[in-house]
Design an enzyme around this catalytic site. Sequence first.
Site, PDB file in Angstrom:
ATOM      1  N   LYS A  22       0.849  -1.210   0.000  1.00 14.10           N
ATOM      2  CA  LYS A  22       0.000   0.000   0.000  1.00 14.10           C
ATOM      3  C   LYS A  22       0.876   1.249   0.000  1.00 14.10           C
ATOM      4  CE  LYS A  22      -1.615   1.696   4.053  1.00 14.10           C
ATOM      5  NZ  LYS A  22      -1.300   3.111   4.301  1.00 14.10           N
ATOM      6  N   ASN A  23       1.909   1.271   0.830  1.00 14.81           N
ATOM      7  CA  ASN A  23       2.703   2.489   1.003  1.00 14.81           C
ATOM      8  C   ASN A  23       3.706   2.739  -0.109  1.00 14.81           C
ATOM      9  OD1 ASN A  23       1.226   2.982   3.223  1.00 14.81           O
ATOM     10  ND2 ASN A  23       2.819   2.478   4.708  1.00 14.81           N
ATOM     11  N   CYS A 115      -4.877  12.617  12.271  1.00 12.98           N
ATOM     12  CA  CYS A 115      -5.568  11.327  12.287  1.00 12.98           C
ATOM     13  C   CYS A 115      -5.347  10.754  13.688  1.00 12.98           C
ATOM     14  CB  CYS A 115      -5.016  10.415  11.206  1.00 12.98           C
ATOM     15  SG  CYS A 115      -3.383   9.807  11.579  1.00 12.98           S
ATOM     16  N   ARG A 120       0.278  14.979  12.281  1.00 12.31           N
ATOM     17  CA  ARG A 120       0.757  14.667  10.927  1.00 12.31           C
ATOM     18  C   ARG A 120       0.804  15.905  10.022  1.00 12.31           C
ATOM     19  NH1 ARG A 120      -1.115   8.937   9.429  1.00 12.31           N
ATOM     20  NH2 ARG A 120       0.627   9.070   7.971  1.00 12.31           N
ATOM     21  N   ASP A 305       5.143   1.125  11.873  1.00  7.38           N
ATOM     22  CA  ASP A 305       3.918   0.416  11.469  1.00  7.38           C
ATOM     23  C   ASP A 305       3.860  -1.002  12.022  1.00  7.38           C
ATOM     24  OD1 ASP A 305       3.760   1.947   8.158  1.00  7.38           O
ATOM     25  OD2 ASP A 305       3.266   2.682  10.153  1.00  7.38           O
ATOM     26  N   ARG A 397      -8.198  -0.647   4.767  1.00  2.00           N
ATOM     27  CA  ARG A 397      -7.327   0.303   4.064  1.00  2.00           C
ATOM     28  C   ARG A 397      -5.983  -0.339   3.704  1.00  2.00           C
ATOM     29  NH1 ARG A 397      -6.721   5.810   7.049  1.00  2.00           N
ATOM     30  NH2 ARG A 397      -5.723   6.180   5.050  1.00  2.00           N
TER      31      ARG A 397
HETATM   32  C1  EPZ Z   1       4.267   7.246   5.971  1.00  2.83           C
HETATM   33  O1  EPZ Z   1       3.494   8.272   6.578  1.00  2.83           O
HETATM   34  C2  EPZ Z   1       3.382   6.006   5.940  1.00  2.83           C
HETATM   35  N1  EPZ Z   1       2.195   6.264   5.126  1.00  2.83           N
HETATM   36  C3  EPZ Z   1       2.975   5.635   7.368  1.00  2.83           C
HETATM   37  O2  EPZ Z   1       2.222   4.421   7.297  1.00  2.83           O
HETATM   38  C4  EPZ Z   1       4.247   5.371   8.184  1.00  2.83           C
HETATM   39  O3  EPZ Z   1       3.889   5.102   9.511  1.00  2.83           O
HETATM   40  C5  EPZ Z   1       5.145   6.618   8.123  1.00  2.83           C
HETATM   41  O4  EPZ Z   1       5.436   6.948   6.750  1.00  2.83           O
HETATM   42  C6  EPZ Z   1       6.466   6.402   8.854  1.00  2.83           C
HETATM   43  O5  EPZ Z   1       7.139   5.317   8.306  1.00  2.83           O
HETATM   44  C7  EPZ Z   1       2.281   6.144   3.784  1.00  2.83           C
HETATM   45  O6  EPZ Z   1       3.329   5.848   3.236  1.00  2.83           O
HETATM   46  C8  EPZ Z   1       1.023   6.401   3.004  1.00  2.83           C
HETATM   47  P1  EPZ Z   1       6.348  10.815   7.854  1.00  2.83           P
HETATM   48  P2  EPZ Z   1       4.029   9.818   6.512  1.00  2.83           P
HETATM   49  O7  EPZ Z   1       6.155  12.008   6.987  1.00  2.83           O
HETATM   50  O8  EPZ Z   1       4.621  10.074   5.184  1.00  2.83           O
HETATM   51  C9  EPZ Z   1       6.287  14.137  11.250  1.00  2.83           C
HETATM   52  C10 EPZ Z   1       0.419   2.974   7.743  1.00  2.83           C
HETATM   53  O9  EPZ Z   1      -0.042   2.486   8.783  1.00  2.83           O
HETATM   54  N2  EPZ Z   1       6.231  15.092  10.130  1.00  2.83           N
HETATM   55  O10 EPZ Z   1       7.632  10.067   7.781  1.00  2.83           O
HETATM   56  O11 EPZ Z   1       2.922  10.692   6.969  1.00  2.83           O
HETATM   57  C11 EPZ Z   1       4.978  13.366  11.386  1.00  2.83           C
HETATM   58  O12 EPZ Z   1       4.042  14.098  12.137  1.00  2.83           O
HETATM   59  C12 EPZ Z   1       0.844   4.434   7.727  1.00  2.83           C
HETATM   60  O13 EPZ Z   1       0.589   2.352   6.673  1.00  2.83           O
HETATM   61  C13 EPZ Z   1       6.275  16.465  10.400  1.00  2.83           C
HETATM   62  O14 EPZ Z   1       6.354  16.865  11.549  1.00  2.83           O
HETATM   63  O15 EPZ Z   1       5.174   9.766   7.628  1.00  2.83           O
HETATM   64  C14 EPZ Z   1       5.403  12.106  12.083  1.00  2.83           C
HETATM   65  O16 EPZ Z   1       5.480  12.341  13.481  1.00  2.83           O
HETATM   66  C15 EPZ Z   1       0.643   5.118   9.065  1.00  2.83           C
HETATM   67  N3  EPZ Z   1       6.201  17.342   9.363  1.00  2.83           N
HETATM   68  C16 EPZ Z   1       6.811  11.856  11.526  1.00  2.83           C
HETATM   69  O17 EPZ Z   1       7.251  13.113  10.991  1.00  2.83           O
HETATM   70  C17 EPZ Z   1       6.103  16.927   8.061  1.00  2.83           C
HETATM   71  O18 EPZ Z   1       6.047  17.789   7.146  1.00  2.83           O
HETATM   72  C18 EPZ Z   1       6.852  10.814  10.428  1.00  2.83           C
HETATM   73  O19 EPZ Z   1       6.048  11.267   9.370  1.00  2.83           O
HETATM   74  C19 EPZ Z   1       6.063  15.534   7.803  1.00  2.83           C
HETATM   75  C20 EPZ Z   1       6.143  14.639   8.845  1.00  2.83           C
END
Ligand code: EPZ
Length: 420
Positions: A22-23, A115, A120, A305, A397
């Site tokens: 999915k990711n 969420c 996020r 995850d 999902r």
């Molecule tokens: C991706 O989310 C995945 N989703 C998530 O999987 C996964 O948990 C996550 O990466 C971490 O590996 C998809 O790929 C669709 P991040 P993403 O940007 O891109 C903070 C699942 O269950 N952050 O690496 O949103 C954020 O708040 C899902 O399959 C900022 O502060 O993850 C978080 O605390 C859940 N500012 C951390 O970084 C930003 O601009 C990691 O977020 C971006 C992120």
Amino acid sequence: MDSFIIEGGRPLCGTISVSGSKNAALPILMASIAVDGDVEYTNVPDLRDIRTTASLLDLLGRRTRFEDGRVVVENGEMGIEAPYELVRTMRASVLCLGPLLARMGEAKVSLPGGCAIGARPVDLHLRAMEKMGAVFDLEHGYIHGRCPDGLHGANIRFDFPTVGGTENVLMAACLAEGETVMENVAREPEIVDLARFLNSCGACIEGEGTTKIRVQGVKKLHGTTYPIMADRIEAGTWLVAAGVTGGDLFVKGCPAEDMSAVLDKLREAGMELDVLPDGVRARVGSAGLRCVDISTRPHPGFPTDMQAPFMVLLCCAEGSGLISENIFENRFMHVQELVRMGADIHVSGASAMVRGGTKLAGAPVMASDLRAGAAMILAGLAAEGETRVQRIYHVDRGYERIVEKLSGVGAVIRRVKDED
Ligand code: EPZ
């Protein structure tokens, strides 16, 4: 809304197959926006989020067809707006920002909102693309991005190796004028798959999978046919299922090369794993399961995850284990549900202390998010008696054909409609 009813206490045995990731599929499908041509994808998991992405692409003018596991995204005149009604159901919709700016020079994308697992924000995405010449206004809940003079290459260093931020900037940089150097980027396998997809469309990317990615902008990207990589989180979920049910599973298509941290922790916890060319065989070793400490980190560290699924394994193991969640600020929603099934878990800030050795008992529980939902299903499979998992739309999902797959290895699980 639907629920799952699970009769637990049965060892799962046999072969269970892993679907496409999915990711990886979500950003790679979004990347078609930057491609001036038709794109055909194979090994695409048929999931709610994939269907939502297809609806967004249709809305943007890219007609999207599903044909038995293949997805075809046709070229076409494109719009620039991703509406709230759609984005609120899938925060990954924000991944259309980069490719829309690159291809159309403008994008209007609803702010995704938080969420269950955290706020996020997308500040790191926006700040990086501003360095490439984009200008963003936040108006009426929408991110309105413009780059009237087109995007240009830049030197970008992320404060945090954000997966989505890396993906958005990577897609934007492919069509930017000149070279973009990205540092402190995410190294997840899904990033590598996205870069491989973009390069198969004629992009010029190198360094994917390391902390530094270099992109030479090109004039256009052409169509391609691309296979989506296997889902390492789904695979890890099935390896844990073998452990918590005391079964013996062959996880077919398990991408072991992308899962070292998870495989190491499963072995440390007492699982016996045989890594074979086409999958991984998993069962509990003769010494039984014992608790380990887990600390979630960006890849190649232990993936956040897998935190909720792995917590269920600790509940079934001897001793105590400390889980530190370092990626999301609110990713312990599954704890209270596990406690209702008899688990002994105490949360303090970003850590959860799990005291294992308790026999989980079936109970009515709720899925709060995708991976918490997976954890509740694992707990139901391990528990004595019946477990009803509500709000399983979260699970739909990210886990394709989950009832069929689990039933195929001996689980007693069925989907029921909740009384209205
Ligand atoms: C991706 O989310 C995945 N989703 C998530 O999987 C996964 O948990 C996550 O990466 C971490 O590996 C998809 O790929 C669709 P991040 P993403 O940007 O891109 C903070 C699942 O269950 N952050 O690496 O949103 C954020 O708040 C899902 O399959 C900022 O502060 O993850 C978080 O605390 C859940 N500012 C951390 O970084 C930003 O601009 C990691 O977020 C971006 C992120």
